[in-house]
Design a protein around this motif. Structure first.
Motif, PDB file in Angstrom:
ATOM      1  N   GLY A 114       0.823  -1.213   0.000  1.00 31.42           N
ATOM      2  CA  GLY A 114       0.000   0.000   0.000  1.00 31.42           C
ATOM      3  C   GLY A 114       0.854   1.259   0.000  1.00 31.42           C
ATOM      4  O   GLY A 114       0.334   2.349  -0.189  1.00 31.42           O
ATOM      5  N   LYS A 115       2.153   1.091   0.224  1.00 30.68           N
ATOM      6  CA  LYS A 115       3.052   2.249   0.129  1.00 30.68           C
ATOM      7  C   LYS A 115       3.778   2.194  -1.228  1.00 30.68           C
ATOM      8  O   LYS A 115       3.168   2.497  -2.239  1.00 30.68           O
ATOM      9  CB  LYS A 115       4.044   2.256   1.310  1.00 30.68           C
ATOM     10  CG  LYS A 115       3.357   2.469   2.648  1.00 30.68           C
ATOM     11  CD  LYS A 115       2.886   3.919   2.784  1.00 30.68           C
ATOM     12  CE  LYS A 115       2.498   4.328   4.183  1.00 30.68           C
ATOM     13  NZ  LYS A 115       1.298   3.731   4.738  1.00 30.68           N
ATOM     14  N   GLU A 116       5.054   1.782  -1.250  1.00 33.22           N
ATOM     15  CA  GLU A 116       5.773   1.755  -2.530  1.00 33.22           C
ATOM     16  C   GLU A 116       5.113   0.790  -3.520  1.00 33.22           C
ATOM     17  O   GLU A 116       5.051   1.043  -4.711  1.00 33.22           O
ATOM     18  CB  GLU A 116       7.245   1.354  -2.335  1.00 33.22           C
ATOM     19  CG  GLU A 116       8.104   2.428  -1.723  1.00 33.22           C
ATOM     20  CD  GLU A 116       8.007   2.444  -0.200  1.00 33.22           C
ATOM     21  OE1 GLU A 116       7.161   1.705   0.353  1.00 33.22           O
ATOM     22  OE2 GLU A 116       8.774   3.197   0.423  1.00 33.22           O
ATOM     23  N   VAL A 117       4.679  -0.334  -3.004  1.00 33.83           N
ATOM     24  CA  VAL A 117       3.985  -1.312  -3.839  1.00 33.83           C
ATOM     25  C   VAL A 117       2.538  -1.384  -3.392  1.00 33.83           C
ATOM     26  O   VAL A 117       2.267  -1.531  -2.193  1.00 33.83           O
ATOM     27  CB  VAL A 117       4.626  -2.714  -3.697  1.00 33.83           C
ATOM     28  CG1 VAL A 117       3.867  -3.728  -4.529  1.00 33.83           C
ATOM     29  CG2 VAL A 117       6.080  -2.672  -4.106  1.00 33.83           C
ATOM     30  N   GLY A 118       1.620  -1.278  -4.332  1.00 30.75           N
ATOM     31  CA  GLY A 118       0.219  -1.330  -3.948  1.00 30.75           C
ATOM     32  C   GLY A 118      -0.612  -2.044  -4.994  1.00 30.75           C
ATOM     33  O   GLY A 118      -0.091  -2.522  -5.999  1.00 30.75           O
ATOM     34  N   TYR A 119      -1.901  -2.100  -4.733  1.00 30.59           N
ATOM     35  CA  TYR A 119      -2.784  -2.643  -5.758  1.00 30.59           C
ATOM     36  C   TYR A 119      -4.029  -1.787  -5.842  1.00 30.59           C
ATOM     37  O   TYR A 119      -4.375  -1.069  -4.897  1.00 30.59           O
ATOM     38  CB  TYR A 119      -3.143  -4.109  -5.486  1.00 30.59           C
ATOM     39  CG  TYR A 119      -3.961  -4.362  -4.255  1.00 30.59           C
ATOM     40  CD1 TYR A 119      -5.339  -4.119  -4.250  1.00 30.59           C
ATOM     41  CD2 TYR A 119      -3.374  -4.851  -3.098  1.00 30.59           C
ATOM     42  CE1 TYR A 119      -6.088  -4.349  -3.127  1.00 30.59           C
ATOM     43  CE2 TYR A 119      -4.124  -5.088  -1.960  1.00 30.59           C
ATOM     44  CZ  TYR A 119      -5.483  -4.837  -1.977  1.00 30.59           C
ATOM     45  OH  TYR A 119      -6.246  -5.064  -0.856  1.00 30.59           O
ATOM     46  N   SER A 120      -4.679  -1.861  -6.983  1.00 35.32           N
ATOM     47  CA  SER A 120      -5.916  -1.134  -7.150  1.00 35.32           C
ATOM     48  C   SER A 120      -6.900  -2.033  -7.886  1.00 35.32           C
ATOM     49  O   SER A 120      -6.679  -2.409  -9.031  1.00 35.32           O
ATOM     50  CB  SER A 120      -5.647   0.146  -7.939  1.00 35.32           C
ATOM     51  OG  SER A 120      -6.854   0.713  -8.356  1.00 35.32           O
ATOM     52  N   ILE A 121      -7.944  -2.428  -7.180  1.00 38.74           N
ATOM     53  CA  ILE A 121      -9.009  -3.205  -7.803  1.00 38.74           C
ATOM     54  C   ILE A 121     -10.300  -2.457  -7.496  1.00 38.74           C
ATOM     55  O   ILE A 121     -10.309  -1.567  -6.650  1.00 38.74           O
ATOM     56  CB  ILE A 121      -9.064  -4.664  -7.273  1.00 38.74           C
ATOM     57  CG1 ILE A 121      -9.359  -4.679  -5.785  1.00 38.74           C
ATOM     58  CG2 ILE A 121      -7.762  -5.381  -7.563  1.00 38.74           C
ATOM     59  CD1 ILE A 121      -9.462  -6.083  -5.200  1.00 38.74           C
ATOM     60  N   ARG A 122     -11.377  -2.821  -8.175  1.00 42.03           N
ATOM     61  CA  ARG A 122     -12.604  -2.077  -7.983  1.00 42.03           C
ATOM     62  C   ARG A 122     -13.029  -2.100  -6.522  1.00 42.03           C
ATOM     63  O   ARG A 122     -13.006  -3.150  -5.881  1.00 42.03           O
ATOM     64  CB  ARG A 122     -13.702  -2.679  -8.851  1.00 42.03           C
ATOM     65  CG  ARG A 122     -14.917  -1.804  -8.934  1.00 42.03           C
ATOM     66  CD  ARG A 122     -15.730  -2.200 -10.109  1.00 42.03           C
ATOM     67  NE  ARG A 122     -16.324  -3.515  -9.845  1.00 42.03           N
ATOM     68  CZ  ARG A 122     -17.535  -3.847 -10.266  1.00 42.03           C
ATOM     69  NH1 ARG A 122     -18.238  -3.003 -10.966  1.00 42.03           N
ATOM     70  NH2 ARG A 122     -18.010  -5.035 -10.010  1.00 42.03           N
ATOM     71  N   PHE A 123     -13.390  -0.980  -5.993  1.00 39.42           N
ATOM     72  CA  PHE A 123     -13.822  -0.800  -4.616  1.00 39.42           C
ATOM     73  C   PHE A 123     -12.713  -1.032  -3.598  1.00 39.42           C
ATOM     74  O   PHE A 123     -12.964  -1.117  -2.403  1.00 39.42           O
ATOM     75  CB  PHE A 123     -15.017  -1.711  -4.261  1.00 39.42           C
ATOM     76  CG  PHE A 123     -16.226  -1.465  -5.095  1.00 39.42           C
ATOM     77  CD1 PHE A 123     -16.766  -0.192  -5.182  1.00 39.42           C
ATOM     78  CD2 PHE A 123     -16.822  -2.492  -5.806  1.00 39.42           C
ATOM     79  CE1 PHE A 123     -17.895   0.039  -5.945  1.00 39.42           C
ATOM     80  CE2 PHE A 123     -17.943  -2.263  -6.581  1.00 39.42           C
ATOM     81  CZ  PHE A 123     -18.479  -0.998  -6.656  1.00 39.42           C
ATOM     82  N   ASP A 124     -11.499  -1.204  -4.032  1.00 41.03           N
ATOM     83  CA  ASP A 124     -10.430  -1.436  -3.064  1.00 41.03           C
ATOM     84  C   ASP A 124      -9.121  -0.893  -3.632  1.00 41.03           C
ATOM     85  O   ASP A 124      -8.488  -1.524  -4.477  1.00 41.03           O
ATOM     86  CB  ASP A 124     -10.326  -2.944  -2.776  1.00 41.03           C
ATOM     87  CG  ASP A 124      -9.371  -3.229  -1.625  1.00 41.03           C
ATOM     88  OD1 ASP A 124      -8.863  -2.272  -1.009  1.00 41.03           O
ATOM     89  OD2 ASP A 124      -9.145  -4.424  -1.336  1.00 41.03           O
ATOM     90  N   ASP A 125      -8.758   0.304  -3.173  1.00 39.54           N
ATOM     91  CA  ASP A 125      -7.553   0.945  -3.677  1.00 39.54           C
ATOM     92  C   ASP A 125      -6.516   0.959  -2.570  1.00 39.54           C
ATOM     93  O   ASP A 125      -6.660   1.666  -1.584  1.00 39.54           O
ATOM     94  CB  ASP A 125      -7.899   2.380  -4.108  1.00 39.54           C
ATOM     95  CG  ASP A 125      -6.681   3.114  -4.665  1.00 39.54           C
ATOM     96  OD1 ASP A 125      -5.622   2.477  -4.826  1.00 39.54           O
ATOM     97  OD2 ASP A 125      -6.802   4.320  -4.927  1.00 39.54           O
ATOM     98  N   LYS A 126      -5.500   0.129  -2.706  1.00 43.56           N
ATOM     99  CA  LYS A 126      -4.449   0.110  -1.697  1.00 43.56           C
ATOM    100  C   LYS A 126      -3.185   0.697  -2.298  1.00 43.56           C
ATOM    101  O   LYS A 126      -2.218  -0.004  -2.592  1.00 43.56           O
ATOM    102  CB  LYS A 126      -4.218  -1.321  -1.208  1.00 43.56           C
ATOM    103  CG  LYS A 126      -4.307  -1.408   0.308  1.00 43.56           C
ATOM    104  CD  LYS A 126      -3.923  -2.771   0.828  1.00 43.56           C
ATOM    105  CE  LYS A 126      -3.886  -2.808   2.340  1.00 43.56           C
ATOM    106  NZ  LYS A 126      -5.081  -2.346   3.011  1.00 43.56           N
ATOM    107  N   THR A 127      -3.223   1.996  -2.546  1.00 42.00           N
ATOM    108  CA  THR A 127      -2.037   2.681  -3.034  1.00 42.00           C
ATOM    109  C   THR A 127      -1.942   4.014  -2.307  1.00 42.00           C
ATOM    110  O   THR A 127      -2.913   4.469  -1.709  1.00 42.00           O
ATOM    111  CB  THR A 127      -2.121   2.983  -4.546  1.00 42.00           C
ATOM    112  OG1 THR A 127      -3.222   3.877  -4.781  1.00 42.00           O
ATOM    113  CG2 THR A 127      -2.307   1.732  -5.369  1.00 42.00           C
TER     114      THR A 127
END
Ligand code: ADP
Ligand code: MG
Length: 684
Positions: A114-127
């Motif tokens: 969620g910091k340098e490496v994150g993910y973004s999927i619908r309804f869930d943005d961990k960036t």
């Protein structure tokens, strides 16, 4: 005295700290060793120099060779992010793959997810926008980013991973990227794919070079059934026990099933049989993996199998190429996959279980040969393999409802849909059906141009049909004031697969008290959520009512996001005005039903002499039945309600027959004319 004890405690504490640091050091070292042992590592430097020289490159490699986890890290290490000024995106067709791989890579890079490496999927943005340099995301999310940033300026490199899956979003992304490449000379595009289709991608990008990463692969023995199997699930379970009782350990089993329900059923049978056999067999660890499996349970498939134990992974085709599970020696493959299928002529969209392609079953078999020689048990005949299976899977763009994508392209200013660059062009009837559907929803005007409502619908992180429902609930003369209720229902509909407790008996049990009292699945969802909310989102309420707490937490999050989006679009303010005027003395239910009619006019079935039938088609439609899990089915069966002449459904599923899931009976026919006049006048 205390003073004597204290120093001792302190040194014990120091020792603990030192041990912990040692362990951490060892962990990091193992990670580096594992990274360097992957097949792709030997090609690191030649890959990077080829990337330097080419704007577009196709990368082909055996699954498990390290493409998804390593390539993006190499690009970071090579300085493409210019010290964090630019980002690197890696798209995945599946949500589970995006989150799982991001977790793994954050671990490898020793950073917090969620910091340098994150993910973004619908309804869930961990960036974290200022911090994230490497972002794993679903292909659909990158597609949405084109709306805010049509040249994707913040990215230095884009990796379209698993491109061979040919999802609708991937295909459209490739078209849009092809258009922006000439304006973005500094942008690197990598397309990573299993061997199938590689040449087609190269061709599409004006003969882009193909880089091959040879993987290691051990021989896999293929076994077929002699006769076709009527019940592949039973056959698969029998095969699991045969392997478990006759084949030496270690050696884990991977079984390919079609979806959550099948996986749950298989898990239950396996557990029951294992329980009966007790200590006569070695212990078995059953690890399911499918799209809707709560994230905290997903990591179980990667846990190292204890000694003297066998892991049985029950997976959807997510384990075909997206996820690699180490230690698999046996693959059991019934040869089926669940696919979205849309028939433009009837306007019907449904999930169908269909035979896999030869390319898919070959991929699946390959999963048994990663650690050593393996075996694959196909629950179909050799004849069927050679004569009945298609060579390649059918790309999604040729078998799905195109409304959402057409609307997105129109909003991006692509007006010439016929000439938009695509690997495979959808049929003209499929395009016309999408345009017609968007026109009925009011997203396009009669000239085919996008309307204000259409632009609004694009803003929602969900299908345009749901966007229309929310718009109606906030603004339409005879419905307004039910935005909050409708948003709750829509959020619940996104998670229906896992709201109620697992196991058939439980699923039916928890609804029995409301049979006959609640008119529709939609209202049941609304009341379920609201009861939980009234109990202060309590965990124990969920336990008592056999509802999955974690699922409801996700629903709450989806609901919040839809609410924020509606707020931004001004719908919340309009809704609040309406609520004030109503003074709380009007029944919400008819307005909710009407709002859904406005968004799903083509998902309505009509009662005839032989039950319900769909209305989209000219030839009188297809017979459809209320699904047994629906509250409507149970109320009808117990004769507690009369069937309404019209019923709205959210999805069709074909199993033993055509079933409607998530049903909303329509008590008054005139609502159809009122809500969608240009659609219903002519027909009834
Ligand atoms: P490819 O994309 O080429 O198929 P990956 O980069 O996905 O390969 O996988 C490389 C290795 O990383 C595999 O051995 C896989 O088992 C391991 N791996 C990937 N994700 C995880 C995870 N979440 N936990 C543990 N191991 C993982
Ligand atoms: Mg991969």
């Amino acid at each position: 005295s205390n003073e004597d004890v204290l120093p001792e405690l302190e040194s014990e504490y120091d020792q603990k700290l030192i041990n912990e640091l040692d362990r951490e050091q060892a962990r990091l070292q193992t990670i580096q060793e594992t990274r360097q042992s992957l097949p792709v590592y030997r090609f690191r430097d030649s890959l990077l120099s080829a990337i330097k020289e080419n704007q577009v490159m196709i990368i082909v490699g055996e699954t498990g060779s390290g493409k998804t986890t390593q390539l993006p890290q190499y690009l970071v290490e090579d300085g493409y992010t210019k010290n964090g000024k630019f980002q690197i995106a890696c798209t995945q067709p599946r949500r589970v793959a995006a989150t799982s791989v991001a977790t793994r890579v954050a671990d490898e890079m020793n950073v917090v997810l969620g910091k340098e490496v994150g993910y973004s999927i619908r309804f869930d943005d961990k960036t974290t926008p200022e911090k994230t340099i490497l972002k794993y995301m679903t292909d659909g999310m990158l597609l949405r980013e084109f709306m805010a940033d049509p040249e994707l300026k913040k990215y230095a490199c884009i990796i379209i991973d698993e491109a061979h899956e040919r999802t609708l979003a991937t295909d459209v992304l490739l078209g849009l990227l092809k258009d922006i490449l000439p304006h973005r000379k500094d942008l690197k595009l990598l397309i990573s794919s299993a061997t199938m289709n590689a040449a087609k991608f190269a061709d599409f990008f004006y003969d882009a070079p193909i880089f091959n990463v040879p993987g290691r692969r051990f021989p896999v023995d293929i076994h077929y059934t002699l006769q076709p199997e009527a019940n592949y699930l039973n056959a698969a379970i029998t095969t699991i026990f045969q392997i478990h009782t006759t084949q030496a350990l270690p050696g884990d089993i991977l079984v390919f099933l079609t979806g959550q329900e099948e996986i749950e059923a298989a898990q239950q049978s396996l557990e029951e049989i294992a329980h009966v056999l007790g200590s006569k067999i070695k212990p078995m660890i059953i690890a399911p993996i499918y799209a809707n499996l709560p994230q905290e349970q997903q990591s179980k498939i990667f846990d190292k199998t204890p000694k003297d134990c066998r892991k049985v992974v029950l997976a959807t085709n997510i384990a075909e190429t997206s996820l690699t599970i180490d230690g698999i020696k046996y693959v059991i493959d019934p040869g089926f996959v669940k696919e979205n299928s849309f028939v433009a002529a009837t306007g019907m969209s449904q999930l169908l279980t269909v035979p896999c392609s030869r390319a898919s079953v070959d991929q699946r078999a390959g999963r048994a040969g990663r650690v050593g020689p393996g075996k694959c048990f196909r629950i179909f005949t050799k004849w069927s393999y050679f004569n009945e299976l298609d060579p390649l899977p059918k790309p999604e763009i040729l078998r799905t409802n195109l409304s959402q994508v057409v609307l997105l392209l129109l909003s991006l200013g692509v007006t010439d849909l016929i000439d938009f660059p695509l690997l495979d062009k959808p049929s003209i009837p499929a395009l016309s059906k999408a345009l017609e559907n968007l026109y009925v929803l009011g997203a396009l005007n009669s000239k085919g141009a996008i309307t204000r409502l259409g632009r609004m619908m694009c803003e929602f992180p969900c299908e345009p049909d749901f966007g229309k429902v929310m718009h109606t609930a906030a603004t339409h003369g005879s419905c307004k004031g039910v935005l909050e209720e409708v948003i709750t229902i829509i959020a619940m509909l996104h998670e229906t697969a896992s709201i109620f407790a697992q196991g058939k008996a439980d699923r039916e049990g928890n609804k029995s008290s409301v049979v006959g009292k609640v008119s529709s699945d939609h209202i049941l969802y609304l009341e379920t959520f609201n009861s939980w909310k009234d109990m202060n989102y309590s965990r124990s309420w969920c336990f008592d009512h056999k509802v999955q707490y974690k699922t409801l937490v996700r629903v709450r999050n989806i609901r919040d996001q839809l609410w924020k989006c509606c707020d931004k679009l001004g719908l919340v303010a309009l809704n609040e005005q309406a609520v004030e005027q109503l003074n709380g003395d009007d029944n919400a239910e008819p307005r909710i039903v009407k709002s859904f009619i406005s968004g799903f006019p083509s998902n309505i079935a009509k009662l005839g002499a032989s039950g319900y039938h769909t209305m989209g088609a000219q030839q009188g439609g297809v017979n459809v039945s209320v699904h047994p899990t629906s509250i409507v089915f149970q109320s009808l069966r117990k004769d507690m309600v009369k069937p309404t002449r019209f019923i709205l459904y959210q999805r069709l599923v074909l199993t033993s027959k055509e079933f409607m899931r998530d049903c909303l009976p329509i008590p008054r026919e005139e609502w159809l004319h009122e809500m969608v006049p240009h659609y219903f006048k002519a027909k009834s």
